[in-house]
Write an enzyme that holds these catalytic residues in place. Structure first.
Site, PDB file in Angstrom:
ATOM      1  N   CYS A  33       0.820  -1.211   0.000  1.00  0.00           N
ATOM      2  CA  CYS A  33       0.000   0.000   0.000  1.00  0.00           C
ATOM      3  C   CYS A  33       0.853   1.259   0.000  1.00  0.00           C
ATOM      4  O   CYS A  33       0.332   2.362  -0.071  1.00  0.00           O
ATOM      5  CB  CYS A  33      -0.921   0.026   1.204  1.00  0.00           C
ATOM      6  SG  CYS A  33      -1.959  -1.407   1.288  1.00  0.00           S
ATOM      7  N   ASP A  35       2.858   2.360   2.522  1.00  0.00           N
ATOM      8  CA  ASP A  35       3.111   2.995   3.823  1.00  0.00           C
ATOM      9  C   ASP A  35       3.585   1.965   4.840  1.00  0.00           C
ATOM     10  O   ASP A  35       2.896   0.980   5.071  1.00  0.00           O
ATOM     11  CB  ASP A  35       1.821   3.617   4.381  1.00  0.00           C
ATOM     12  CG  ASP A  35       1.322   4.771   3.540  1.00  0.00           C
ATOM     13  OD1 ASP A  35       2.083   5.736   3.376  1.00  0.00           O
ATOM     14  OD2 ASP A  35       0.185   4.696   3.052  1.00  0.00           O
ATOM     15  N   CYS A  59       4.176   8.418   2.020  1.00  0.00           N
ATOM     16  CA  CYS A  59       3.948   9.732   1.434  1.00  0.00           C
ATOM     17  C   CYS A  59       4.148  10.835   2.473  1.00  0.00           C
ATOM     18  O   CYS A  59       4.439  10.562   3.639  1.00  0.00           O
ATOM     19  CB  CYS A  59       2.528   9.792   0.878  1.00  0.00           C
ATOM     20  SG  CYS A  59       1.281   9.573   2.145  1.00  0.00           S
ATOM     21  N   CYS A 103      -3.447   7.288   6.704  1.00  0.00           N
ATOM     22  CA  CYS A 103      -2.120   7.489   7.294  1.00  0.00           C
ATOM     23  C   CYS A 103      -2.225   7.734   8.797  1.00  0.00           C
ATOM     24  O   CYS A 103      -1.383   7.277   9.570  1.00  0.00           O
ATOM     25  CB  CYS A 103      -1.406   8.686   6.655  1.00  0.00           C
ATOM     26  SG  CYS A 103      -1.001   8.429   4.937  1.00  0.00           S
TER      27      CYS A 103
END
Lengths: 146, 399
Positions: A33, A35, A59, A103
């Site tokens: 994904c 992360d 990100c 996130c």
């Protein structure tokens, strides 16, 4: 697209790094994904988080939420750290774009994963803490010649 | 504003380009002076009509077609949609099978998925590790009911130029329509609809220093095609709507310059691109070039950097005044890594660390060197905060 606070924590992330012999360390997310967050906690005998460090692959929002999460748990008791929810992280960052809300969930999970590791190491049970749902996926060693 | 523009290093020319001043100059009178509707009878409108015809001629000559085979559209996506939907509809009696590839632009892929929902069958061809479509795979995918083959001329993300001539020959031999999405290739590399046996070709002006919102679909004479937009009689009754005269004039002017300058421009961009690729691969460990090393668009350099994520890299480049992209600009809103990078066999975690730099003839060596220096710094910085890199170093030691 990001708030000034998110940009600040992305550009000047707080508490990047590792802790040697941490009281607890947890890694959540998966590379698929895009992360991965790893959180290290140093917790003293009174159950207070003295230090928190992180490493993140992801990100801008992933870096910023990790940074903010470490700031929020520092100085707190284990029980207080458990109250640092993804919402709290988001609010502290003045919000996240909708596509990046996951996130902040990852940041919450990273705290929980590190606390879970701490509890297991010390054979204690932390009230209200459940085993983190997502953990780093077994990654196959890639054969790519990079 | 001027100072800021000067500081800008624009390396996203595959996303869009700057309109040339001479293109804008050519367009301006068609807004204010010759604003007549080219479909009108009075002589005032004939200037506009003449300008549209002239642009059509330039564009058709650029691909070895006839002027009446050029149909103006609002851009590449419209051309792709039209080509696929109308062609399969027109040839439905013959069959309902389409062949395309896994690395097409979403304008093709999402149209193909739409057609699948409406009873068509689509074969999405694999590509090799460089993003090359194999002509043998095209042959193998052909069935009695195959009505359309659509393979892009050059890939927007990794720059690989596809073997159109071979694929076109196969399509012709089997009596199947051949469409190519040439949005990235038109005006950049030579295309010839005769030599390549292309029946339909999509192109867009803003990729070659023309204005946005204007494109064309080339349709070979004799190909049965339904209109996509119904209305007036423009474009031989196949694409209704008042002509975007300034846009068409700008497209023609941009194409004129592009074809005139192609060889010179390509030589310059290839040399600069190769310098960029060589420096990145030599100076940044665990980096790779995506796409074919030689059969690639002159201005395209696509990389992956292990252990880091592309968006972070883009934000930090932006803070240094560098415009770049990670995968396709259309992909950046989604969380999945680029379908193109997955199709060339990259694992997700590596595909997430992609960076596309696309040059123009105005890009300088100083800009490229500055950009490589910044990429080096940023990649190192991001790796130092990456748990993937931490694990890798613990296991294998530092590079």
């Amino acid at each position: 697209m990001y708030s000034d606070k998110v940009m600040d924590h992305f550009n000047n992330p707080r508490n990047v790094g590792e802790i040697e012999d941490p009281s607890g360390v947890g890694t959540v997310g998966n590379a698929k994904c895009g992360d991965i967050m790893r959180m290290y906690l140093d917790i003293d005998d009174n159950g207070i988080i003295r230090e928190a460090k992180f490493k993140t692959f992801g990100c801008g929002a992933a870096v910023a939420t990790s940074s903010m999460a470490t700031e929020l748990v520092k100085g707190k008791t284990v029980q207080e750290a458990l109250q640092v929810t993804n919402k709290a992280v988001m609010e502290a960052l003045d919000g996240l774009p909708p596509a990046k809300v996951h996130c902040s969930l990852l940041a919450e999970e990273a705290i929980h994963a590190a606390l879970w590791d701490y509890a297991e190491k010390n054979h204690i049970e932390i009230e209200g803490l459940e085993k983190p749902v997502s953990d780093i996926e077994e990654r196959e060693e890639t054969e790519h010649s990079l | 504003m001027d100072i800021k523009m000067k500081e800008l290093i624009y390396l996203d020319n595959a996303a869009t380009t700057q309109v040339y001043p001479e293109v804008l100059d050519a367009m301006t009178p068609y807004f204010t002076q010759y604003y007549g509707n080219p479909s009108a009878i009075y002589s005032f409108a004939s200037d506009a009509l003449k300008a549209v015809s002239e642009a059509r001629k330039i564009l058709s000559e650029g691909i070895g077609a006839k002027p009446e085979e050029i149909y103006f559209t609002a851009g590449g996506s419209e051309s792709d949609n039209w080509a696929m939907k109308a062609a399969v509809e027109a040839y439905a009696a013959k069959g309902k099978h389409i062949i395309t590839t896994k690395i097409e632009h979403h304008a093709i892929l999402h149209t193909a998925q739409y057609l699948e929902k409406h009873g068509y069958e689509v074969t999405y061809l694999d590509v090799d590790e460089n993003g090359m479509v194999s002509p043998e795979a095209v042959v193998a995918a052909i069935r009695p009911g195959t009505v359309l083959i659509s393979v892009m001329a050059a890939n927007n993300e990794i720059g690989t130029i596809e073997p159109l001539e071979e694929i076109g020959a196969i399509a012709k031999e089997n009596g199947i329509l051949f469409h190519t999405d040439a949005v990235q290739a038109f005006g950049h590399v030579p295309l010839d609809v005769e030599k390549m046996h292309i029946d339909m070709l999509s192109a867009s002006a803003h990729k070659l220093n023309g204005p946005k919102g204007i494109g064309f679909l080339y349709i070979r004479q004799g190909v049965k095609m339904q209109a996509l937009i119904h209305g007036g009689g423009q474009e031989r009754q196949r694409r209704a709507g008042t002509h975007n005269v300034p846009g068409i004039v700008g497209f023609g002017e941009a194409a004129k310059i592009a074809f005139r300058e192609m060889d010179k421009r390509n030589a310059y961009e290839c040399a600069l691109r190769d310098h960029l690729i060589e420096r990145v691969l030599a100076e940044i460990p665990y980096s790779r070039l995506n796409g074919d090393r030689t059969n690639r668009l002159p201005g395209n350099a696509s990389f992956c950097f292990r252990f880091i994520e592309g968006e972070s890299l883009l934000i930090l480049l932006d803070q240094n005044g560098i415009c770049a992209s990670s995968g396709s600009a259309c992909t950046s809103g989604s969380l999945d890594p680029s379908h193109v990078l997955l199709a060339i066999g990259l694992p997700h975690e590596i595909a997430h660390g992609s960076l596309r730099l696309t040059l123009s003839e105005k890009t300088t060596k100083e800009e490229i060197d500055f950009t490589v220096d910044k990429i080096k710094e940023i990649v190192e910085r991001l790796r130092n905060m990456s748990p993937l890199y931490e694990d890798f170093v613990k296991k294998n030691g530092k590079a």
